[in-house]
Motif scaffolding. Structure first.
Motif, short mmCIF file in Angstrom:
data_model
loop_
_atom_site.label_atom_id
_atom_site.label_comp_id
_atom_site.label_asym_id
_atom_site.label_seq_id
_atom_site.Cartn_x
_atom_site.Cartn_y
_atom_site.Cartn_z
N LEU A 1 0.75 -1.36 0.08
CA LEU A 1 -0.06 0.49 -0.20
C LEU A 1 1.18 1.29 -0.02
O LEU A 1 1.93 1.19 0.58
N ARG B 1 -4.27 5.68 5.90
CA ARG B 1 -6.21 5.72 6.30
C ARG B 1 -6.59 4.49 6.45
O ARG B 1 -7.32 4.93 7.29
N THR B 2 -5.50 3.39 6.50
CA THR B 2 -6.34 2.04 7.03
C THR B 2 -6.02 2.13 8.35
O THR B 2 -6.91 1.60 9.37
N GLU C 1 -2.50 5.22 1.93
CA GLU C 1 -3.62 4.43 1.67
C GLU C 1 -3.09 3.75 3.44
O GLU C 1 -4.09 2.99 4.34
N ARG C 2 -2.14 3.38 3.22
CA ARG C 2 -1.64 2.79 5.25
C ARG C 2 -2.34 3.64 6.48
O ARG C 2 -2.53 3.34 7.10
#
Length: 770
Positions: A642, A649-650, A646-647
């Motif tokens: 990712l 947000r996760t 993205e990381r």
């Protein structure tokens, strides 16, 4: 000279010898020699044999001319007339001059003296023989009665042949050793003979022994045929053949009696237990300051900790912190003690000690260095980089940077994050500003990852670490392992870098510290203090030496030792601890049922906020696709596949509770503080115990409770449990999940998910090729 010798060695009745009494004196000597011969003939066979063996040894140890003649004559059938007899005939016939007569008298006087000494030695020999323990040990006595070990009694021929047959044909391998032994004995004999021949006393003794041997030869010639036959047998025993000598040497080699070759004979070794080597640690490692690991029972109110600034107390209360954990209550005062006179100099003007902290995960180590660093820099006037915090991952750096920002809020201190989440140019603009006078720093505290930090040191103009006061290394054990990047050496070099315009003689120029001398302590300078924090800090002095620590102090709750010894023992070796509220289990399973058991835990037990760890990003991705194809479970993956956004947000969604299970690699195993994680599952068993400690440390944080499950294959079970046991981790409880416990509906859905997974994997391969 001959008269003097006669006068010395004869008894007191023969004195003042003069030329007129030579003939009478000679007759007296001859009479005594005949009496001695008669006494010899009456001796027993055993006594003759022993005397023969003694003479054999004496002949071997002497090189005098008389002895050489005796050695050549032994063992022969015909023996030449002795020298004494010839001399006697010459004297009686008047064929020799007075001078020759005197020499002959000297020789016979020595023989007479030898007979007297031998009588005295015989009495001692008989007394000694009664004390001998073994029959085959023969002792020889010289003229003074001194005891000399001769060797083993020679065995008869039949016994040697019998031993040779018992030894077998495998003796051929020892032929070379036998030859070397014979050569060594010859060399020793020749050296002893040379030594004996070089001394006057040795010559005198050899002459006496030669005369005695000549008389014995005469006695042997007068014996009858039977005694001649017995003497021939004794001669064979005293002069064994070459083959018999080799047999004797072989026996000594086999028995190991030869001092030089006994070490070559294998066997007879005792098995001894290997001695355990105990490691000896430096004093600061063997005598640390112990920290209580039970958090709930040892909370300390914040106002009871000495040295906390009122502004910091107010900030702590605003963030709902009213008590310090044990590690915070001990480490914060220790760091503040070095800044009691300001951050420019240490206590009393001396360089402060470096601090090392090893405490369980979730015990509050981050706040233990955030509070003192901010308090030490509250009074700063000029903005310069005075605190540098280095962490292994971007996510952990972002978390620590957020804590610094919270407690620096409301002050003039500026915190900058340098991790690569932003572009390099934007990070340069955040830490350095160009002005009319040059460059000006915009950061007091920098939180960075090693790679990005080195990039800015080398490529950012105006970026300076000359005023650096604190170097904080979080997750220090992993940072030590990444020393191959040489980031620490570059940081130290940047701290003490000398620019072109700097004057080395300037008192305020910062110089790299060396040995403490009177000159080095004359002008105090701002010290560089290192602060190390980790849940699994190594105690290997060789690794810690890479950090260049100065008089370090260790605070730990993971060390057991005997209180009065610097040497660790088997019961006091390094033991790592885990949070008190953690319950640990392991699940035996086979490879085919691992995903099904994981789904059983999620569906049946209905755990929320589950953190699942795999060993590779490929395994993490495939497991995520399988759970998504199964349905009914909100899952997400976290790995280097990712992007950083993205990381991030996760992680935010997982903290908010929107994701039930987060499947991750070890990227989130260190330092990530996710509130509300109830359970940690090791889908793949960790290969190292440190990885296990950091994984399960994501739950049961700050004194709360939590669960951990480790799925083990049958072949992994024994080795994994032994690894944890060696690290001092308590025994894991076994939890069985059988096929009967798995619902049939769950099994059907799982099989359908496997079919979907195959299709998804094929599609992804097609996309990658395109």
């Amino acid at each position: 000279m001959a008269l003097f010798v006669v006068n010395r060695f004869l008894d007191d009745t023969v004195k003042d010898v003069k030329d007129g009494r030579s003939q009478a004196l000679l007759e007296k000597v001859v009479e005594r020699a005949k009496a001695r011969q008669l006494e010899k003939q009456q001796a027993s066979f055993g006594g003759q044999k022993k005397a023969k063996l003694q003479n054999k040894v004496l002949k071997d140890n002497s090189t005098s001319p008389a002895q050489e003649g005796v050695r050549n004559g032994v063992g022969g059938k015909e023996k030449s007339p002795s020298a004494a007899k010839k001399k006697k005939q010459r004297i009686e016939g008047g064929q020799e001059t007075d001078k020759q007569a005197q020499i002959s008298l000297s020789d016979h006087s020595e023989t007479e003296n030898d007979s007297m000494l031998k009588k005295e030695a015989k009495k001692k020999r008989l007394k000694r023989e009664s004390e001998l323990v073994q029959d085959d040990e023969v002792l020889n006595y010289d003229g003074d009665g001194t005891e000399v070990e001769v060797g083993k009694k020679v065995k008869n021929k039949k016994m040697r042949k019998k031993r040779k047959s018992e030894m077998g044909e495998d003796e051929s391998g020892r032929e070379e050793v036998v030859k070397k032994t014979r050569k060594r004995r010859k060399s020793e004999q020749s050296s002893e003979n040379d030594e004996a021949g070089g001394h006057e006393e040795g010559k005198m003794k050899s002459r006496i022994k030669a005369s005695r041997q000549e008389e014995e030869d005469e006695t042997e010639q007068s014996d009858d045929g039977e005694s001649d036959g017995a003497e021939e047998n004794r001669s064979q025993e005293l002069n064994p053949s070459k083959e018999e000598q080799e047999d004797d040497v072989k026996e000594e080699v086999a028995a190991g009696t030869d001092p030089e070759i006994s070490s070559l004979v294998l066997g007879g070794f005792e098995r001894k237990a290997a001695q355990k080597v105990h490691r000896v640690l430096p004093h600061w490692l063997s005598h640390p300051s112990l920290v209580q690991k039970d958090i709930k029972q040892h909370l300390v109110p914040i106002h009871e900790v000495p040295g906390i600034h009122p502004k910091m107390l107010k900030k702590l209360k605003a963030n709902q912190i009213h008590s310090f954990f044990p590690v915070q209550a001990q480490v914060i005062p220790a760091i503040l003690e070095s800044t009691c006179h300001g951050f420019l100099i240490g206590r009393g003007g001396y360089r402060p000690s470096d601090i090392c902290v090893s405490a369980p995960t979730g015990s509050g180590k981050t706040l233990a260095f955030v509070i003192p660093v901010i308090q030490a820099l509250l009074e700063r006037v000029v903005c310069c980089v005075r605190a540098l915090v280095v962490l292994p991952t971007k996510e952990l750096a972002q978390q620590v940077g957020k804590v610094f920002s919270i407690y620096a809020d409301g002050t003039s201190l500026k915190v900058v994050l340098v991790t690569g989440q932003k572009s390099f140019s934007r990070e340069q603009e955040a830490i350095v500003e160009k002005t009319m006078m040059g460059y000006r720093s915009l950061a007091d505290i920098i939180v960075a990852t090693p790679g990005r930090l080195v990039d800015h040191i080398e490529q950012t103009p105006g970026f300076s670490l000359k005023q650096l006061r604190f170097l904080v290394i979080d997750e220090a054990d992993r940072m030590i392992d990444s020393m191959s990047q040489d980031w620490l050496h570059r940081v130290i070099k940047a701290v003490y870098r000398q620019e072109e315009g700097d004057d080395p003689s300037n008192l305020f120029t910062r110089k790299e510290p060396g040995p403490i001398t009177a000159a080095s302590t004359w002008v105090p300078q701002m010290p560089l203090q290192k602060l190390l924090f980790s849940a699994t800090l190594t105690q290997n002095p060789e690794k810690l030496q890479k950090l260049g620590l100065y008089l370090p102090r260790l605070f730990t709750s993971t060390f057991n030792r005997s209180p009065d010894s610097a040497e660790t023992t088997e019961d006091s070796e390094l033991k790592y601890t885990l949070p008190e509220g953690l319950s640990q289990y392991y699940l035996p399973c086979n490879l085919n049922l691992k995903p099904l058991i994981l789904l059983h835990l999620l569906v049946t037990l209905k755990y929320s906020r589950v953190l699942c760890f795999t060993n590779t990003k490929q395994a993490s991705h495939r497991l995520f696709l399988l759970i998504r194809a199964f349905g009914g479970v909100n899952a997400a993956e976290f790995s280097s596949l990712l992007s950083p956004s993205e990381r991030q947000r996760t992680l935010r969604e997982f903290k908010q509770g929107n994701i039930q299970i987060l499947i991750s690699t070890d990227a989130t195993s260190r330092g990530i503080d996710i509130e509300g994680v109830r359970c940690v599952i090791n889908y793949d068993a960790p290969q190292y115990f440190r990885v296990y400690i950091h994984r399960v440390g994501r739950t049961a944080r700050a004194g709360k409770s939590g669960l951990s499950f480790t799925m083990l294959l049958r072949v992994q079970e024994a080795s994994f449990l032994n690894m944890l046991r060696d690290a001092g981790i308590s025994e894991l409880q076994k939890q069985l999940v059988t096929k009967e416990q798995l619902k049939p509906s769950l099994v059907e859905r799982y099989e359908e998910a496997l079919v979907k997974l195959q299709k998804i994997v094929k599609e992804e391969h097609v996309k990658k090729r395109a």
